[in-house]
Structure formats: C-alpha cells, structure tokens
Motif scaffolding. Structure first.
Motif, short mmCIF file in Angstrom:
data_model
loop_
_atom_site.label_atom_id
_atom_site.label_comp_id
_atom_site.label_asym_id
_atom_site.label_seq_id
_atom_site.Cartn_x
_atom_site.Cartn_y
_atom_site.Cartn_z
N GLY A 77 33.58 39.31 23.53
CA GLY A 77 34.62 39.22 23.54
C GLY A 77 35.35 38.71 25.32
N THR A 78 34.24 39.31 25.74
CA THR A 78 34.69 38.52 27.56
C THR A 78 34.44 37.59 27.93
OG1 THR A 78 32.85 40.04 28.53
CG2 THR A 78 34.99 41.37 27.89
N SER B 215 35.65 34.95 24.47
CA SER B 215 36.95 35.12 25.07
C SER B 215 38.05 34.60 24.44
CB SER B 215 36.59 35.00 26.22
OG SER B 215 37.62 35.62 27.01
N ASN C 214 40.50 34.73 26.15
CA ASN C 214 40.89 34.76 27.18
C ASN C 214 42.08 33.33 27.54
OD1 ASN C 214 42.97 35.78 29.58
ND2 ASN C 214 41.58 36.46 30.39
N SER D 112 42.00 32.73 32.51
CA SER D 112 41.14 32.95 33.25
C SER D 112 41.41 31.60 33.88
CB SER D 112 39.74 33.19 32.16
OG SER D 112 38.39 33.07 33.12
N TYR E 29 36.32 29.47 28.78
CA TYR E 29 35.50 30.65 27.99
C TYR E 29 34.85 29.51 26.13
CZ TYR E 29 35.49 34.31 31.20
OH TYR E 29 35.34 34.38 32.33
N SER F 161 36.52 31.86 18.92
CA SER F 161 35.85 31.80 20.04
C SER F 161 37.01 30.52 20.51
CB SER F 161 34.56 30.88 20.28
OG SER F 161 33.32 32.33 19.93
#
Length: 447
Positions: free
Chosen positions: A72-73, A95, A97, A100, A104, A124
């Motif tokens: 998840g990062t 991720s 996010n 960022s 991703y 995702s």
C-alpha cells in the motif's frame, strides 16, 4: 527417522535442481534478485508479498490463484528492465496516495519491449502505467477500480505517459477514473478494449498519430475525450449509453486532422461533441437514438461529414455559438442518411436525394443558455417550444446537406440495436445503473 532424513535430502536436492520453479520463499524480491538474466519463474497458487522491482530480463508466470499483494505504499510491481514478461497474476494493493511526487500503479513500466498479459488488477491508484516506455504489449488484462463514488479519488486503468509505439489490446477496464489516458503519447495502437463505468473511457491529451479500433465504451460519463491531439484514427468503435447531463459518446476539443469512421454512437446524451476542432473527417458512422446526434460549435472549422447515418435522434444536429465554421455535410456529391426525419425523393434512383436537406431550429440558444435543457429534450414541451418559435421568429439553420442519401432500404442494424438494448437492460439489472455526472470546464463553463 532414516526415512525422514532421506525425504528431507530428496526435497533439498529437488529445490537445488529446480530453484526457479519451486522455491516458495516468502520474499519474492529475494527470489527475483537470485535469478539469472532471462530466467523463467513460475509462481504457485499463493499470495506473495510486494512491492517488487524487476531489474533484469525475466519471465514471471502465475497460476489461477497467484496473487502479488503490495504493502500500500508504492507500485506493487515496477518493471525497470526491458524484455520482461508478466502473465497470469492477480496484482493488488498499490498505493492510493494522490499527493505523492510519483503516481503509483499496480504495475508501472519504465522500459521497452515488455509484455504484460492476463493480469487481474484490483485496489490500486492506476492500473498499468507506461512511463516513457515504448514498444510494449499490454493485452488481455482485467482492471477494476473502486467505482461508485470513488471515481475522482483514483487513477486510470491504463495510463500512457510519454510512451510511444505500444500495443494495447483486449483489455477490460471498469470503474476507474479514466479507462485509458494518453498524455504526450504517439503512434500507439489500441484494439478491442472494453471500457465501462468510468469518467472518460478514453482520454487523449497532446497525443498524435494513434490508432483506436474496435473498442467498446458503455455507461461512461464520456465515451472518448480527444483533446489537443491530431492525426488520430478512430474506426469501428462502439459508443453506447454514455449518459448523464452533458455526457457524450465522442468529444473533439482542439483536435485536428482526425479520421472518425465507421463507429456506432447509440443512446448517448450527445453522440458527438465538436468544439474548436479543425479539418476532421467524419465518415460512415452510425449516429442513432441519441438525445443530440451531433453538437457542433461554431469555433470548429472545416469538418467534413459524409456517408454517415444520422437518424432517430431527438435532435439530429445542432450548431451552437453563432454561425460560421465552414463545415461541410457532403463530399464528392455524397451527403448523409438522415432517416425518416427528412423524407426524400430520388426519382433517378441514384441513392442521392433530389433536393438538399436543411434543418432549422430555435433550440440552439436554449441549449447554450440553460444547462439543464438536455434533461428535457424528449419532453413534449420542447416540441411545443419549437413550434411557437417557428411561427414568431426565423429559426436559424443548423445544417444544410446538399446531397442527402436516400434511406437504406433494408438493414440488420435495428435488430442489432435491439439485441444491444436487451443486453444493456440485463447488465443494468445485474450490476445496477450508477451513472456519473462528472463534467469538465469549457472556456470557464461546464459542458
């Protein structure tokens, strides 16, 4: 005890002989790092931990229940070497996010000449992301986004960024932000992809010379949005039930010299929406049973419409934003088939009407000024409005086709459309009809 020792020895030797196919270590990255260039790794029916980086030429093949699950990062799988092949995997938990510096994806490809096929992607931000990656083959993948109210909070199914000469075929994408997004990406070929329940099924920005054939767009806010892109070929695609306030099958915005041929636009809010576009050829398309068949803004110049069937739409075509544009509704003496809305005589039986077709309407101003007008186009009140204005004012000319085509004497299209309609009803009953109403700005206003 001796039997146990013997079995352990045999198992240990088996592992040494076939390490690539049988090692089920928990650390998939360690397995990849230990392999030689060009090795084939066959994964078991189990869940492996991501995130992994592939930095050498490898083939990784999964099975029916092989899962690579990210933490998840970041990217679940990053391909940073050419000539990598991935197949038959489920990839999940990249991720999400949005803040960022890097966008991703479940699978992010940074290199050339790779193959990604038969992959299931879930949970995702982006599905498969090509970043300055060329000559890749992305095919037979199934990508599902979060859908529903999460469209704006996620990425795209296939994201193609500064990536050229890629083949994208037979992928299924559902519930992502945009199905396929192209940015500064040229000479890509996209065939037989099926995209539904997204914002835009296809979204082009600053991408030229791409070919898009035999793709299907259903139940998106917009089927395909072509913006600031030139010299594209869109042929034999289907834009079906892309519906909601101000939705469209195909948008051409600042898009020039494109070839739009033999596509089907069926039951969309607007079949085609054309604004600030120049020298596009629109030929042999079927524009049927849309609220507005073609919405053409006066800022567009030198469009050529020929050999299209434009019939059974609430409004066949409307010109907005004033007069001008120098757009033509026939080429080489062949116009368009307007169906039963414009009865023709063809005394010499050459397939061309004996008189030109001119369409007058007073709705253009109402559509321009009142955003919600599109919701009521099928209302009897609209017909009354048209009749009243016809008696009180001189309606403006929306289009003139000097060489209209005589209506087809027989066609299998009504049967085909009936079958498509039945299938859509079944689809709606099974999955629910959650249609999006996401709009984008046009010169500072919603469209």
């Amino acid at each position: 005890m001796k039997k146990l020792t013997l079995l352990s020895l045999v198992f240990f030797l088996f592992i040494l002989i076939k390490p690539e196919k049988n090692m089920a270590a928990e650390n998939l990255q360690a397995i990849i790092d230990s392999l030689k260039e060009g090795a084939v790794l066959k994964l078991e029916n189990k869940t492996y931990e991501g995130n992994i980086v592939i930095n050498k030429r490898l083939t990784i093949i999964g099975s029916n229940k092989t899962v690579i699950k990210g933490d998840g990062t970041g990217n679940v799988i990053s391909i940073k070497a050419p000539h990598v092949k991935l197949s038959h995997l489920t990839v999940t938990h990249g991720s999400m996010n949005r803040n960022s510096s890097e966008e991703y994806a479940a699978i992010k490809v940074y290199t050339d000449n790779n193959i990604v096929e038969h992959i299931h992607i879930r949970h995702s931000f982006h599905g498969i992301y090509l970043s300055q990656a060329h000559h890749n083959k992305i095919r037979y993948n199934d990508i599902k986004g979060l859908g529903k109210g999460e469209i704006a909070a996620q990425g795209n199914g296939l994201h193609v960024y500064y990536a050229n000469d890629n083949l994208l075929e037979k992928n299924t994408i559902e519930g992502t932000r945009d199905g396929m997004f192209f940015e500064y990406a040229n000479n890509n070929h996209s065939y037989e992809n099926n995209i539904s329940n997204t914002r835009y099924g296809l979204h082009y920005m600053y991408s030229d010379d791409n070919i898009f054939k035999k793709n299907i767009f259903t139940m998106n806010t917009g089927g395909a949005a072509i913006m600031n892109s030139n010299h594209l070929k869109l042929e034999d695609n289907q834009f079906i039930v892309n519906y909601g306030n101000q939705s469209f099958g195909l948008l051409l915005l600042q898009a020039n010299d494109n070839y739009i041929a033999h596509n089907t636009f069926y039951m969309n809010q607007r079949g085609m929406y054309i604004d600030q576009a120049t020298r596009n050829i629109i030929k042999g398309n079927r524009v049927i049973q849309n609220q507005i068949g073609i919405e053409l803004w006066a800022s567009s110049n030198d469009q050529t419409f020929t050999l299209n069937r434009i019939s059974e739409n609430t409004i066949p075509a409307v010109t907005l934003g004033g007069t001008g544009g120098n757009n033509t509704w026939s080429k080489d003496g062949k116009g368009n088939d307007w169906g039963t809305a414009f009865p023709l005589t063809d005394l010499n039986q050459d397939g061309i009407g004996d008189f030109k077709v001119t369409y007058h309407s007073s709705l253009h101003q109402l559509i321009e000024d009142q955003e919600l007008t599109n919701l009521f186009l099928k209302s009897p009140a609209i017909k009354i409005y048209e009749k009243i204005n016809a008696t009180l004012t001189n309606d403006e000319v929306m289009f003139t086709d000097p060489h209209p085509l005589a209506a087809e004497k027989s066609s299998h299209l009504p049967v085909l459309l009936a079958v498509i309609g039945l299938l859509l009803v079944v689809f709606i009953l099974l999955k629910g009809r959650h249609l999006l109403c996401i709009t984008f700005g046009r010169n500072g206003r919603k469209i």
